[in-house]
Design a protein around this motif. Sequence first.
Motif, PDB file in Angstrom:
ATOM      1  N   THR A 171       0.829  -1.205   0.000  1.00  0.00           N
ATOM      2  CA  THR A 171       0.000   0.000   0.000  1.00  0.00           C
ATOM      3  C   THR A 171       0.864   1.256   0.000  1.00  0.00           C
ATOM      4  OG1 THR A 171      -1.756  -1.167   1.178  1.00  0.00           O
ATOM      5  CG2 THR A 171      -1.810   1.241   1.241  1.00  0.00           C
ATOM      6  N   ALA A 172       1.930   1.257   0.806  1.00  0.00           N
ATOM      7  CA  ALA A 172       2.837   2.408   0.834  1.00  0.00           C
ATOM      8  C   ALA A 172       3.469   2.631  -0.533  1.00  0.00           C
ATOM      9  CB  ALA A 172       3.910   2.200   1.895  1.00  0.00           C
ATOM     10  N   LEU A 173       3.894   1.537  -1.170  1.00  0.00           N
ATOM     11  CA  LEU A 173       4.481   1.661  -2.502  1.00  0.00           C
ATOM     12  C   LEU A 173       3.461   2.195  -3.504  1.00  0.00           C
ATOM     13  CD1 LEU A 173       6.578  -1.625  -2.618  1.00  0.00           C
ATOM     14  CD2 LEU A 173       7.466   0.719  -2.518  1.00  0.00           C
ATOM     15  N   LYS A 174       2.220   1.719  -3.410  1.00  0.00           N
ATOM     16  CA  LYS A 174       1.180   2.206  -4.310  1.00  0.00           C
ATOM     17  C   LYS A 174       0.949   3.698  -4.092  1.00  0.00           C
ATOM     18  CE  LYS A 174      -2.047   1.881  -7.409  1.00  0.00           C
ATOM     19  NZ  LYS A 174      -1.702   1.661  -8.832  1.00  0.00           N
ATOM     20  N   MET A 175       0.939   4.129  -2.840  1.00  0.00           N
ATOM     21  CA  MET A 175       0.782   5.550  -2.555  1.00  0.00           C
ATOM     22  C   MET A 175       1.922   6.351  -3.180  1.00  0.00           C
ATOM     23  SD  MET A 175      -0.546   5.496   1.399  1.00  0.00           S
ATOM     24  CE  MET A 175      -2.288   5.231   1.776  1.00  0.00           C
ATOM     25  N   GLY A 176       3.143   5.834  -3.044  1.00  0.00           N
ATOM     26  CA  GLY A 176       4.277   6.501  -3.655  1.00  0.00           C
ATOM     27  C   GLY A 176       4.171   6.554  -5.166  1.00  0.00           C
ATOM     28  N   GLU A 177       3.697   5.464  -5.761  1.00  0.00           N
ATOM     29  CA  GLU A 177       3.539   5.418  -7.214  1.00  0.00           C
ATOM     30  C   GLU A 177       2.494   6.421  -7.695  1.00  0.00           C
ATOM     31  OE1 GLU A 177       2.550   1.369  -7.870  1.00  0.00           O
ATOM     32  OE2 GLU A 177       4.595   0.634  -7.576  1.00  0.00           O
ATOM     33  N   VAL A 178       1.383   6.534  -6.968  1.00  0.00           N
ATOM     34  CA  VAL A 178       0.330   7.470  -7.340  1.00  0.00           C
ATOM     35  C   VAL A 178       0.863   8.902  -7.302  1.00  0.00           C
ATOM     36  CG1 VAL A 178      -1.857   8.488  -6.554  1.00  0.00           C
ATOM     37  CG2 VAL A 178      -1.610   6.009  -6.714  1.00  0.00           C
ATOM     38  N   VAL A 179       1.586   9.237  -6.237  1.00  0.00           N
ATOM     39  CA  VAL A 179       2.153  10.580  -6.097  1.00  0.00           C
ATOM     40  C   VAL A 179       3.185  10.838  -7.192  1.00  0.00           C
ATOM     41  CG1 VAL A 179       3.608  12.022  -4.618  1.00  0.00           C
ATOM     42  CG2 VAL A 179       1.692  10.750  -3.626  1.00  0.00           C
ATOM     43  N   ALA A 180       4.069   9.861  -7.420  1.00  0.00           N
ATOM     44  CA  ALA A 180       5.114  10.032  -8.435  1.00  0.00           C
ATOM     45  C   ALA A 180       4.503  10.228  -9.816  1.00  0.00           C
ATOM     46  CB  ALA A 180       6.047   8.824  -8.423  1.00  0.00           C
ATOM     47  N   GLU A 181       3.502   9.417 -10.147  1.00  0.00           N
ATOM     48  CA  GLU A 181       2.871   9.529 -11.466  1.00  0.00           C
ATOM     49  C   GLU A 181       2.201  10.884 -11.640  1.00  0.00           C
ATOM     50  OE1 GLU A 181      -0.421   7.191 -14.263  1.00  0.00           O
ATOM     51  OE2 GLU A 181       0.328   6.269 -12.412  1.00  0.00           O
ATOM     52  N   ALA A 182       1.556  11.373 -10.581  1.00  0.00           N
ATOM     53  CA  ALA A 182       0.889  12.672 -10.652  1.00  0.00           C
ATOM     54  C   ALA A 182       1.890  13.798 -10.909  1.00  0.00           C
ATOM     55  CB  ALA A 182       0.122  12.941  -9.362  1.00  0.00           C
ATOM     56  N   LEU A 183       3.143  13.587 -10.465  1.00  0.00           N
ATOM     57  CA  LEU A 183       4.180  14.605 -10.607  1.00  0.00           C
ATOM     58  C   LEU A 183       5.099  14.360 -11.795  1.00  0.00           C
ATOM     59  CD1 LEU A 183       5.133  14.902  -6.838  1.00  0.00           C
ATOM     60  CD2 LEU A 183       3.779  16.510  -8.185  1.00  0.00           C
ATOM     61  N   GLY A 184       4.834  13.294 -12.554  1.00  0.00           N
ATOM     62  CA  GLY A 184       5.687  12.984 -13.683  1.00  0.00           C
ATOM     63  C   GLY A 184       7.061  12.482 -13.276  1.00  0.00           C
ATOM     64  N   ARG A 185       7.142  11.847 -12.104  1.00  0.00           N
ATOM     65  CA  ARG A 185       8.405  11.309 -11.615  1.00  0.00           C
ATOM     66  C   ARG A 185       8.385   9.783 -11.692  1.00  0.00           C
ATOM     67  NH1 ARG A 185       8.879  14.781  -5.953  1.00  0.00           N
ATOM     68  NH2 ARG A 185       8.422  16.833  -6.897  1.00  0.00           N
ATOM     69  N   ASN A 186       9.570   9.194 -11.699  1.00  0.00           N
ATOM     70  CA  ASN A 186       9.728   7.741 -11.663  1.00  0.00           C
ATOM     71  C   ASN A 186      10.084   7.344 -10.236  1.00  0.00           C
ATOM     72  OD1 ASN A 186      10.712   5.073 -11.798  1.00  0.00           O
ATOM     73  ND2 ASN A 186      11.389   5.347 -13.909  1.00  0.00           N
ATOM     74  N   LEU A 187       9.212   6.541  -9.599  1.00  0.00           N
ATOM     75  CA  LEU A 187       9.452   6.190  -8.199  1.00  0.00           C
ATOM     76  C   LEU A 187      10.756   5.421  -8.026  1.00  0.00           C
ATOM     77  CD1 LEU A 187       8.291   6.400  -5.354  1.00  0.00           C
ATOM     78  CD2 LEU A 187       7.185   4.192  -5.718  1.00  0.00           C
ATOM     79  N   LYS A 188      11.122   4.606  -9.006  1.00  0.00           N
ATOM     80  CA  LYS A 188      12.374   3.862  -8.891  1.00  0.00           C
ATOM     81  C   LYS A 188      13.579   4.797  -8.871  1.00  0.00           C
ATOM     82  CE  LYS A 188      10.780  -0.500 -10.847  1.00  0.00           C
ATOM     83  NZ  LYS A 188      10.977  -1.529 -11.893  1.00  0.00           N
ATOM     84  N   GLU A 189      13.443   5.936  -9.521  1.00  0.00           N
ATOM     85  CA  GLU A 189      14.525   6.911  -9.554  1.00  0.00           C
ATOM     86  C   GLU A 189      14.507   7.834  -8.342  1.00  0.00           C
ATOM     87  OE1 GLU A 189      16.036  10.668 -12.353  1.00  0.00           O
ATOM     88  OE2 GLU A 189      14.517   9.253 -13.096  1.00  0.00           O
ATOM     89  N   HIS A 190      13.319   8.226  -7.901  1.00  0.00           N
ATOM     90  CA  HIS A 190      13.205   9.239  -6.857  1.00  0.00           C
ATOM     91  C   HIS A 190      12.792   8.685  -5.488  1.00  0.00           C
ATOM     92  CE1 HIS A 190      13.892  12.538  -9.625  1.00  0.00           C
ATOM     93  NE2 HIS A 190      12.993  12.015 -10.464  1.00  0.00           N
ATOM     94  N   GLY A 191      12.414   7.407  -5.415  1.00  0.00           N
ATOM     95  CA  GLY A 191      12.069   6.829  -4.121  1.00  0.00           C
ATOM     96  C   GLY A 191      13.309   6.602  -3.273  1.00  0.00           C
ATOM     97  N   VAL A 192      13.237   6.989  -2.006  1.00  0.00           N
ATOM     98  CA  VAL A 192      14.337   6.791  -1.053  1.00  0.00           C
ATOM     99  C   VAL A 192      13.825   5.904   0.070  1.00  0.00           C
ATOM    100  CG1 VAL A 192      15.903   7.905   0.579  1.00  0.00           C
ATOM    101  CG2 VAL A 192      15.419   8.991  -1.622  1.00  0.00           C
ATOM    102  N   PHE A 193      14.418   4.722   0.202  1.00  0.00           N
ATOM    103  CA  PHE A 193      13.906   3.717   1.130  1.00  0.00           C
ATOM    104  C   PHE A 193      14.816   3.500   2.335  1.00  0.00           C
ATOM    105  CE2 PHE A 193      12.332   2.905  -3.131  1.00  0.00           C
ATOM    106  CZ  PHE A 193      10.967   2.844  -2.904  1.00  0.00           C
ATOM    107  N   GLU A 194      15.903   4.231   2.397  1.00  0.00           N
ATOM    108  CA  GLU A 194      16.822   4.085   3.529  1.00  0.00           C
ATOM    109  C   GLU A 194      17.634   5.352   3.695  1.00  0.00           C
ATOM    110  OE1 GLU A 194      20.538   1.578   3.340  1.00  0.00           O
ATOM    111  OE2 GLU A 194      19.362   0.351   4.740  1.00  0.00           O
ATOM    112  N   ARG A 195      17.720   5.833   4.922  1.00  0.00           N
ATOM    113  CA  ARG A 195      18.601   6.957   5.248  1.00  0.00           C
ATOM    114  C   ARG A 195      19.408   6.563   6.481  1.00  0.00           C
ATOM    115  NH1 ARG A 195      13.645  10.341   4.385  1.00  0.00           N
ATOM    116  NH2 ARG A 195      13.851  11.342   2.343  1.00  0.00           N
ATOM    117  N   VAL A 196      20.710   6.414   6.286  1.00  0.00           N
ATOM    118  CA  VAL A 196      21.590   6.008   7.376  1.00  0.00           C
ATOM    119  C   VAL A 196      22.879   6.828   7.288  1.00  0.00           C
ATOM    120  CG1 VAL A 196      22.881   4.107   8.421  1.00  0.00           C
ATOM    121  CG2 VAL A 196      20.670   3.646   7.369  1.00  0.00           C
ATOM    122  N   GLY A 197      23.344   7.324   8.410  1.00  0.00           N
ATOM    123  CA  GLY A 197      24.633   8.012   8.436  1.00  0.00           C
ATOM    124  C   GLY A 197      24.596   9.355   7.722  1.00  0.00           C
ATOM    125  N   GLN A 198      25.735   9.745   7.171  1.00  0.00           N
ATOM    126  CA  GLN A 198      25.868  11.036   6.503  1.00  0.00           C
ATOM    127  C   GLN A 198      25.302  10.949   5.078  1.00  0.00           C
ATOM    128  OE1 GLN A 198      27.073  13.825   8.045  1.00  0.00           O
ATOM    129  NE2 GLN A 198      27.124  12.583   9.904  1.00  0.00           N
TER     130      GLN A 198
END
Length: 271
Positions: A171-198
């Motif tokens: 469901t989270a991925l689908k939400m991200g896909e819906v938002v990305a498509e509405a903005l003309g973005r590619n979720l595989k390119e702009h999705g960030v699934f981990e933030r660690v360190g610097q």
Amino acid sequence: MTANAPRIAIAGVAGRMGRNLVNAVVQDDGAVLAGGTVSPGSSLAGADLGELAGIGRQGVAAADSLAAIVDDFDVLIDFTAPKVTLANLAFCAEHGKAIVIGTTGLSDAELAELQGYAERLPMVFAPNMSVGVNLTLKLLETAAKALGDEGYDIEVVEAHHRHKVDAPSGTALKMGEVVAEALGRNLKEHGVFERVGQCGPRDPKEIGFATVRAGDIVGEHTVMFATEGERIEITHKASSRMTFAKGAVRAARWVCGQGSGNYTMSDVLGL
């Protein structure tokens, strides 16, 4: 009982979702509980589906294969696991059955395999069968078009019970896909699934994901649109798996009247 009500079978009737699906079919006057499966060789084969679901005897026994009930059902509801789902999909295509799929965690290759059946049978495939979630997706599309390219950072936060095996949730991925498509973005390119360190400052086009796994949380999803001075949050919280089960039964009733194709809950709900 409604005339010509579809005969529904359920894959994985011994699981958490399977038991809720049995209950949802029994509660629905427009559907018939026709069968259900457990794992091959399971000691639960032959058990009454109603007793497995804790709702009392229904006179329908669990089978350890779809082949054993092939003549008994019109449509299968499957919330199992990717490999099981794909095997069940192949069976349904071969035997002229419709299918409703709520399984998540499919790989790109598995999704492509699933899509390959679109011309062979009618199926509804959705990461979330909740009516409320699918209305939320429409709200997210509207919000993204209005806010997303005007300096708003977008983050998706989801929480589920400790037993869930895939992350982020479908469901989270689908939400991200819906938002990305509405903005003309590619979720595989702009999705960030981990933030660690610097990891550096945030890219304005990022769509971030955060995952919580704890206790018995059924499912909570929030999409945040944040900028300097304000934050907009669109949230859906599920308190019972029955909301997903009832949506799946609604989809099963609908898909039985359709031709071959890969449909979504938006199709089912007329959105």
